[in-house]
Scaffold this active site. Structure first.
Site, short mmCIF file in Angstrom:
data_model
loop_
_atom_site.label_atom_id
_atom_site.label_comp_id
_atom_site.label_asym_id
_atom_site.label_seq_id
_atom_site.Cartn_x
_atom_site.Cartn_y
_atom_site.Cartn_z
N LYS A 225 36.92 45.10 49.38
CA LYS A 225 36.12 44.86 50.50
C LYS A 225 34.60 45.22 49.97
CE LYS A 225 39.19 44.60 54.05
NZ LYS A 225 39.73 45.46 55.52
N ARG A 260 47.18 48.30 52.48
CA ARG A 260 47.16 47.03 52.38
C ARG A 260 46.20 46.48 51.14
NH1 ARG A 260 44.59 42.22 53.97
NH2 ARG A 260 46.00 40.41 54.56
#
Length: 279
Positions: A225, A260
Site C-alpha cells: 500500500k 491479506r
C-alpha cells in the site's frame, strides 16, 4: 473470541498462528496487479502458486477498490469473478473468499464454490448483504470504510480514529448478528488505506490490539500500500515487498489473525518467524 472456525473442513485456530489470504484481483485496474490475472488460465495458475507458497485463503475480487476507482456494472463483476471461482474450485480445496459489496455477487460466488464473503463496506453498500450472507451460512469479513473508493480519500477527518473504527465495526457486528449471522463467523478489518491518510494508517497498526475488545478475529491488509511506498520513497507497488514485510510483522505483533497479501512466499516466512517470536 471464538477459538476456531471451520471453513471447507479446515480449522482456523485463532491465536495459534497467522493465516494468509492471498489476493487474486481479476481486474484490469487494481493498484498493484491490475490486468495481471484477467484470464481464467492466468488466475488459476496464480491461485495454484499462492497455495503452493502457503496461502490459507484465496481472495477473488472483480471490482477495483483503489482510491478513485469507479464502480463497474453487476454483470461485469459477475463475468469477472464467477468463472475464476469455478475454475479454482474445480482444481483445489483451498477456502475461497469473494471480495464484493454486492449481495447478488456474494450469493452467486458462494454457489460457484466460494466459502467467505469479504465486504469492504462492512455490509453497508447493499442492504441485502447481511441477510444474504446469513441465509448462506458462511463467514463474512466486515471492513471499516467511509464513503466509497471514489470518495473515501476526501473523508479522513476523525476526532478519535480508533474509537470511531471500533464504533462502526461494533454497529456492523450487531447488524450482522441481528440479520442471523453467527458471531463466530464474523471477521473484522480496520480498513487500512480506506478513508485513512498516511498518519492514520500508522496509528491503526500501532494500536491494532485495541480492536481485540470486539472479540472477533482481525484481518489486516497492508500489502504494497501507498503508506509503505511513502516511507520507502518507492512508487512501484511491486517493489514494496520488504516494506510490506515490516508492516505485516507489526500487524502480527499487535494482534492480527489474518494478513491479506500479494507476496505469499515472502509473507509466509515473515509470519512463521513473527509467530514464533510473539505468539
Amino acid at each position: 473470541m471464538p477459538s476456531n472456525l471451520i471453513i471447507r473442513g479446515r480449522c482456523f485456530a485463532w491465536g495459534q498462528r497467522t493465516y494468509l489470504m492471498g489476493v487474486l484481483n481479476v481486474t484490469p485496474d487494481s493498484f498493484s496487479d491490475g490486468g495481471d490475472f484477467h484470464s481464467t488460465d492466468a488466475a488459476l495458475a496464480q491461485a495454484q502458486a499462492m497455495v503452493a507458497a502457503g496461502a490459507d485463503i484465496i481472495d477473488v475480487g472483480g471490482q477495483s477498490t483503489r482510491p478513485g476507482a469507479e464502480q463497474i456494472s453487476l454483470a461485469e463483476e459477475l463475468e469477472r469473478v464467477i468463472p475464476i471461482i469455478k475454475a479454482i474450485r474445480s482444481e483445489m480445496t483451498v477456502p475461497i473468499s469473494v471480495d464484493t459489496t454486492r449481495a447478488s455477487v456474494a450469493k452467486a460466488a458462494i454457489e460457484a464454490g466460494a466459502d467467505i464473503v469479504n465486504d469492504i463496506s462492512g455490509g453497508t453498500f447493499d442492504d441485502a448483504m447481511l441477510s444474504t450472507v446469513a441465509s448462506l451460512g458462511v463467514p463474512i469479513v466486515l471492513m471499516h470504510i467511509r464513503g466509497t473508493p471514489e470518495t473515501m480519500q476526501q473523508m479522513t477527518e476523525y476526532e478519535d480514529l480508533l474509537r470511531e473504527i471500533a464504533s462502526f465495526l461494533t454497529e456492523q457486528i450487531l447488524a450482522a448478528t441481528k440479520a442471523g449471522i453467527d458471531q463466530a463467523k464474523i471477521i473484522i478489518d480496520p480498513g487500512i488505506g480506506f478513508a485513512k491518510n498516511y498518519e492514520q494508517n500508522l496509528e491503526i497498526l500501532r494500536n491494532l490490539r485495541s480492536l481485540t475488545q470486539l472479540r472477533c478475529p482481525i484481518l489486516v491488509g497492508v500489502s504494497r500500500k501507498s503508506f509503505i511506498g511513502r516511507i520507502l520513497n518507492q512508487p512501484n507497488p511491486k517493489a514494496r515487498i520488504w516494506g510490506t514485510a515490516a508492516a505485516c510483522c507489526a500487524a502480527i505483533t499487535n494482534g492480527a489473525d489474518i494478513l491479506r497479501i500479494h507476496d505469499v512466499k515472502e509473507m509466509r516466512e515473515v509470519s512463521l518467524v513473527a509467530d514464533t517470536l510473539f505468539r
